[in-house]
Structure formats: structure tokens, C-alpha cells
Design a protein around this motif. Structure first.
Motif, PDB file in Angstrom:
ATOM      1  N   PHE A  25      -0.513 -11.136  -7.456  1.00  0.00           N
ATOM      2  CA  PHE A  25      -1.540 -11.267  -7.816  1.00  0.00           C
ATOM      3  C   PHE A  25      -0.913 -12.028  -9.309  1.00  0.00           C
ATOM      4  N   ARG A  53       2.315  -6.064  -5.669  1.00  0.00           N
ATOM      5  CA  ARG A  53       1.070  -6.718  -5.868  1.00  0.00           C
ATOM      6  C   ARG A  53       0.778  -7.687  -6.445  1.00  0.00           C
ATOM      7  N   ASP A  54       1.609  -6.956  -8.088  1.00  0.00           N
ATOM      8  CA  ASP A  54       1.564  -7.573  -8.942  1.00  0.00           C
ATOM      9  C   ASP A  54       2.073  -8.428  -8.817  1.00  0.00           C
ATOM     10  N   GLU A  93      -8.978  -7.811  -1.513  1.00  0.00           N
ATOM     11  CA  GLU A  93     -10.073  -7.977  -2.558  1.00  0.00           C
ATOM     12  C   GLU A  93      -9.695  -8.164  -3.785  1.00  0.00           C
ATOM     13  N   GLU A  94      -8.836  -7.334  -4.244  1.00  0.00           N
ATOM     14  CA  GLU A  94      -8.452  -7.184  -5.675  1.00  0.00           C
ATOM     15  C   GLU A  94      -7.946  -8.720  -5.879  1.00  0.00           C
ATOM     16  N   ASP A 102       0.829  -1.206  -0.190  1.00  0.00           N
ATOM     17  CA  ASP A 102      -0.048   0.311   0.248  1.00  0.00           C
ATOM     18  C   ASP A 102       0.693   1.066  -0.139  1.00  0.00           C
ATOM     19  N   ASN A 119     -10.547 -10.769  -7.372  1.00  0.00           N
ATOM     20  CA  ASN A 119     -10.879  -9.998  -8.684  1.00  0.00           C
ATOM     21  C   ASN A 119     -10.629  -9.755  -9.769  1.00  0.00           C
ATOM     22  N   ARG A 120      -9.413 -10.256  -9.574  1.00  0.00           N
ATOM     23  CA  ARG A 120      -7.973 -10.255 -10.657  1.00  0.00           C
ATOM     24  C   ARG A 120      -8.098 -11.455 -11.244  1.00  0.00           C
ATOM     25  N   SER A 169      -6.957   1.380  -0.426  1.00  0.00           N
ATOM     26  CA  SER A 169      -8.716   0.618  -0.905  1.00  0.00           C
ATOM     27  C   SER A 169      -8.149   0.656  -2.651  1.00  0.00           C
ATOM     28  N   PRO A 170      -8.513  -0.727  -3.820  1.00  0.00           N
ATOM     29  CA  PRO A 170      -9.475  -1.971  -2.603  1.00  0.00           C
ATOM     30  C   PRO A 170      -7.988  -2.970  -1.835  1.00  0.00           C
TER      31      PRO A 170
END
Length: 606
Positions: free
Chosen positions: A244, A240-241, A277-278, A232, A281-282, A272-273
């Protein structure tokens, strides 16, 4: 069919050669080490170093020379033949030809999970060795194997939670192709494959990200393992990637059916998100043509991640490990009240009743173990299938000082009662390897830091220090009896022995497990596939538990006596008995339940 997950990280084979990409925003200089050569790299404004080499090919060894002082493996390495400190290997994912082209997975409601540690599940301790056991698991009634983490870890033995290269299946278990063969064979047998992944920390040896990507971590969010993962702050989109893509890599390139996300409560995100959550969703956006199941371990008991849409499908995550169910069972069965069992020991049956009926026992309640900290969110609106239940798992067995299984701690009659209720309740069940036959082997904590004696000593001392707060280990002499996690014999002692299933009493326990799983398939799963309409429970002063779950296709009722005296219970005339403790006279409307006995009934739809 050939499968590959394309990503901005690591080594990727292209028509021009192999593209190498490293994010190193805090390095001054980076050179690509390729076989016996070195190639200088230039950074772009975002800290990425990229180059395409026509000289590289599948099988090439490579790494990165940082600031002319340190050579490191690729953090997105697909394979590490020489462990966490060695060079990475260029892998061509398209070299494996998949045979499961028609596989679309299985509905979540059919899931019976079997948690397995690859290294101790078979004499070979390999993907190939585990593949040879899949037929037996299918015949037992298991529908999914769940592998403990396999990302490259230091040495030859580890639970997997000390991994540092999360894209590389550990070489101790075999090659990436061996893992793909395991998945392929599982799908041929109708079995799903789940993988436990760790996105909250890296292990203590072999993590070089600090040397060239300091912004991968943050001191703003400390964790039990040190600085938190930066999801964050500045630079966090790349971080994050990284995770993910790791999730999608396992799901796409290895055709994995589901992921279990370890300790997500330790992933701190003020933005956020939220990362959680992300992440979901991904995955949901990328894969829509087959069943993919996402399971959380979340000590915070946050129901928000488990909500369903109007079609009863998960909006984000499919389910959460139901620690409250386990902890209530354990306190009830063993009487233990130290550590986190302190939260359940005062009223174990009430906690169990609430957890069985509503998912969480703690739904915004103060935790005595955490000095009154409020824990959890209301969960009664969620279907039982939003929770994975278990009597045992790697944590609850392996984090005991001596790694005892439940069969070592309680009488077999009580274990049989708990197992029947556990496997016929409407939560998704998880068996820990060997549990189906009450394996005699413990599962103990083990690591391999032989090349780093200082670290090995710190782990050894730390393990024994963990238990000093428990009454049984206040005596230093007793604490010295705790198995040494760095000793190979601790690892060997934890192997399960499949030949036990031919001998009593293991043979009888296995037969009972098979019978219960067959009942689950024919009687419980059809209920779970219909609309859930709610539950209710009550606990009597004399320790009787009465739980009813209602579905569009019928109801399920549990009656059990955990007290020391017999008691009478009224049973519906039109209810059908699915299971009862041995010796019960189940033909009477007024049923007498002896101490530590139970019955499970199925009612008609209304």
C-alpha cells in the motif's frame, strides 16, 4: 515544491538524523551496516528493528547484517547504485524541486496510453532519453505514457517483472531525480505518467526477504513464481502495508498519475477486505485533490472491482486491461488457435463483438483453454471506459517465441482496419511503443543474469521449453532458434528505431495513427464524458459485425465486414461518417461493404 511520502519502512530523514526501519520477524540478530561501520539493533515485539543515526546523511550507503551471515539491501531502498545485491543509498526526496505545482492530472476519458519499456524505447535506454521523445508523443495525440516496471531488477536489462526492490527506480535507467525530471516534463507537456507495478511476486535473484521475514510469503497460496505473497495470514498487515505504501510512494513522491497493477488474479486473499479492495480505498482516501487512475490486469474478469458510483466515478479501480478484446482481435486477424487463443479461435468475431459491446467476452463462461473452468463476471453494466483496449502490448508481443509485432503477421490492409476500429472505439486505447508507425523491430524476452550462470541457463532452457507444446516447436532444432533471453543481442534487437518514421511505409502508418487520434480527441472523447446508456451488437452468419454504443451526447456505430464476400448494410440517414475504409461509397443509405472493410458513424443525441 518538495514532495516526500512518509512511511514506516526504509530510511527516512528526520530532524535528529536518518531513521532506519526493517521488519525482520524471523531473524535472530540484525545489525545496521552504515558506510564503514556496524550498529547492533534491537527488535520490538512485532519484529521491527529501528534506529535513528545522526551519522547518516543523504548519499550514505547502508544495509542490514542478518544473523551475522548475510548482508542485505533495504527492501524499501529508494536507490540501488550497485544493483540488487549491493548496499542501498540514503536518498533525500526533498532535494528535488518540482515545477508542476498546478498539475491536477487529466480526466480518464481523455486517456490515450503509450506503453513503453525505458531500456529499449530510445538509443540511450534512460529516463532522460525518453524525456526527449515526449514532445513527439504529445504531438501524436498520446495523453499518457505507461512505464513498464522500473523497480530494481538484477543486471542491466530486464522487462521489469523480475524486480525485487519495488521502491528503487532501477539504476540502469538513471537516478530517482532523472525519473522525477521525466515526470515533471511530461506534466509540463500535458502528459500523464502511469507506472506498471508488480505486487504478486518477486524476481528470482536478489530477493532476501526469505532470510529474515519468512512470513512475508505463504505456501497456502502457490503461484507460478513459487510461494504466494502473504496478504491474509499471520503478519499480513505489515506485508499489505508494504505494498500500500509502495503505491502511495509512487503517486505522492514521484507525482505519478496512475498505476497498472500486474496480474492481480495471482494475489490470493481469503480475508476481508480483499487486498485489491483495500489497496484502492487507501489510495482514494489519501489522494483526492487530483486525478489518479488505477488499472488492473486481471485474468479472472472480475467486474466487481470496476463499479461506478452515482456520479459515474470509479468506486475502486478505474479500469481493467481488456485481454478479451485483444485475444479476439488476434484470433480473428491471424487465425492462431494455440495457447490462450484456443478460447477465441472457434468464434472470434462473436467474442470480439461481445467484448467491444460489454467489456468481457467471458462473463461466467467455461474456458476451453482451462479445461472448462468458469471465467468472468457479467460486465455489460460497465461503461466502455472501464476497459483498456489494445491490439498489442509487451505481453502479447514479447511472449511470442520471436517477439513479432502484429505488422509482421498480417497484411497492412487488415492491420489498418483493426487499428481504426481499435482507436475509434469507446474503450481507452493503449499503444505499444513503435506501434504507431508499425515498427520493424521485434520485442523479445530478455534478462541479464550474467553473474549467475546457473540461473541464466535455467531461464534459457525454460524459455525454450515453454514453446514445446506449440506445433511449430515440437522439432528440437526449431526450438533452438528461439532467441536466447540472456544474450545481450536479444535486448539490442528489441530497441525501436525512431528514424523509421521518416521512411515509407512507416511514415504513412504514423500519419494515419495521428489522424485517428485527432478524430478520437474531437469526436469520441465528448461522448465518453457524457452518461453511458448501453450498447448492443450482432454478428451475421456471413461475418459482419454491427456494434452500437449509446451515450447522452450521441451514439457510435461500427459496421465491419470480415467475410470473404461483399455485403449490404443499412445506414441511418442522419448519422455522420467519422471514418471509413478506403474506396467506400459512403453517401448511400444502402451501403455496400467489400470484404475486410468497415465504417464508423456518429449519431445525434436523442
Amino acid at each position: 515544491m518538495r514532495r516526500v511520502h512518509s512511511m514506516p519502512f526504509g530510511a527516512e530523514i528526520t530532524s535528529e538524523g536518518v531513521r532506519f526501519a526493517l521488519w525482520a520477524p524471523t531473524a535472530r540478530e540484525v545489525r545496521l551496516v552504515l558506510d564503514d561501520a556496524e550498529l547492533p539493533l534491537n527488535a520490538d515485539s512485532d519484529g521491527w528493528y529501528r534506529v535513528v543515526s545522526a551519522d547518516a546523511r543523504p548519499g550514505s550507503r547502508y544495509g542490514y547484517r542478518i544473523d551475522d551471515t548475510l548482508t542485505v539491501p533495504d527492501p524499501a531502498s529508494r536507490f540501488q547504485p550497485d544493483d540488487v545485491h549491493g548496499l542501498s543509498l540514503v536518498v533525500d526526496p526533498r532535494s528535488y524541486d518540482w515545477s508542476d505545482t498546478s498539475w491536477r492530472g487529466r480526466p480518464w476519458e481523455e486517456t490515450v496510453l503509450y506503453e513503453v519499456h525505458v531500456g529499449t524505447a530510445t538509443p540511450e535506454g534512460t529516463y532522460a532519453g525518453l524525456m526527449n521523445k515526449l514532445d513527439r508523443l504529445r504531438d501524436l495525440g498520446v495523453t499518457a505514457i505507461e512505464l513498464m516496471p522500473i523497480g530494481e531488477f538484477p543486471g542491466r536489462r530486464n522487462w521489469g517483472y523480475d524486480g525485487v526492490l519495488p521502491y528503487a527506480p532501477d539504476a540502469a535507467y538513471g537516478s530517482p531525480e532523472d525519473l522525477k525530471r521525466l515526470v515533471d516534463r511530461a506534466h509540463e507537456l500535458g502528459l500523464m505518467v502511469f507506472l506498471d507495478v508488480v505486487y504478486n511476486h518477486f524476481g528470482p535473484s536478489g530477493n532476501y526477504l526469505h532470510a529474515y521475514a519468512k512470513t512475508f510469503f505463504t505456501e497456502r497460496h502457490p503461484t507460478p513464481w513459487g510461494a504466494g505473497i502473504n496478504v491474509d495470514g499471520e503478519g499480513s498487515p505489515v506485508v499489505r502495508d508494504f505494498f500500500f505504501h509502495n503505491a502511495l510512494y509512487w503517486l505522492e513522491e514521484f507525482h505519478i498519475d496512475g498505476l497498472r497493477f500486474d496480474a492481480v488474479h495471482a494475489i490470493m486473499d481469503d480475508g476481508s477486505p480483499h487486498f485489491i479492495e483495500e489497496l484502492a480505498n487507501r489510495i482514494r482516501q489519501a489522494i483526492s485533490d487530483r486525478h489518479v487512475h488505477l488499472v488492473l490486469e486481471n485474468e479472472a474478469n472480475q467486474a466487481r472491482w470496476l463499479n461506478r458510483d452515482d456520479n459515474r466515478k470509479p468506486k475502486l479501480h478505474t479500469a481493467q486491461w481488456a485481454d478479451d478484446i485483444h485475444n479476439s482481435w488476434h484470433a480473428l486477424l491471424t487465425g492462431e488457435n494455440e495457447g490462450y487463443y484456443e478460447d477465441y479461435a472457434n468464434r472470434p468475431l462473436e467474442h470480439l463483438g461481445r467484448a467491444l459491446a460489454e467489456g468481457f467476452a467471458y462473463q461466467g463462461d467455461p474456458s476451453p483453454h482451462k479445461d472448462g473452468v468458469i471465467r468472468g463476471e457479467p460486465s455489460g453494466h460497465l461503461p466502455p471506459s472501464a476497459f483498456v483496449a489494445f491490439l498489442q502490448n509487451h505481453d502479447q508481443v514479447g511472449n511470442r517465441a520471436f517477439g513479432e509485432r502484429l505488422a509482421h503477421l498480417i497484411p497492412p490492409e487488415r492491420l489498418a482496419l483493426a487499428q481504426a476500429i481499435f482507436l475509434l472505439s469507446p474503450q481507452i486505447p493503449l499503444l505499444f511503443m513503435g506501434e504507431e508507425w508499425a515498427a520493424s523491430s521485434p520485442f523479445q524476452f530478455f534478462v541479464d543474469f550474467e553473474s549467475e550462470p546457473d540461473l541464466a541457463k535455467a531461464v534459457r532452457d525454460g524459455r525454450r521449453g515453454e514453446f514445446k507444446r506449440f506445433k511449430a516447436f515440437t522439432d528440437p532444432e526449431m526450438s533452438q532458434k528461439i532467441p536466447d533471453p540472456t544474450d545481450r543481442t536479444t535486448f539490442e534487437r528489441s530497441r525501436i528505431d525512431w528514424s523509421e518514421t521518416d521512411r515509407s511505409p512507416h511514415r504513412e502508418v504514423l500519419s494515419q495513427t495521428r489522424h485517428l487520434l485527432d478524430l478520437r480527441r474531437t469526436e469520441i472523447v465528448p461522448l465518453l464524458k457524457s452518461e453511458y446508456r448501453g450498447s448492443h451488437y450482432k454478428v451475421s452468419p456471413d461475418n459482419a459485425l454491427d456494434v452500437t454504443w449509446t451515450f447522452a451526447e450521441g451514439s457510435l456505430r461500427l459496421l465491419a465486414n470480415f467475410g470473404n464476400a461483399s455485403m449490404n448494410e443499412i445506414v441511418e440517414v442522419d448519422a455522420r461518417v467519422l471514418w471509413s475504409s478506403p474506396g467506400l461509397d459512403v453517401g448511400q443509405e444502402n451501403l455496400q461493404l467489400p470484404p475486410w472493410s468497415g465504417i464508423i458513424l456518429k449519431g445525434q443525441s436523442t
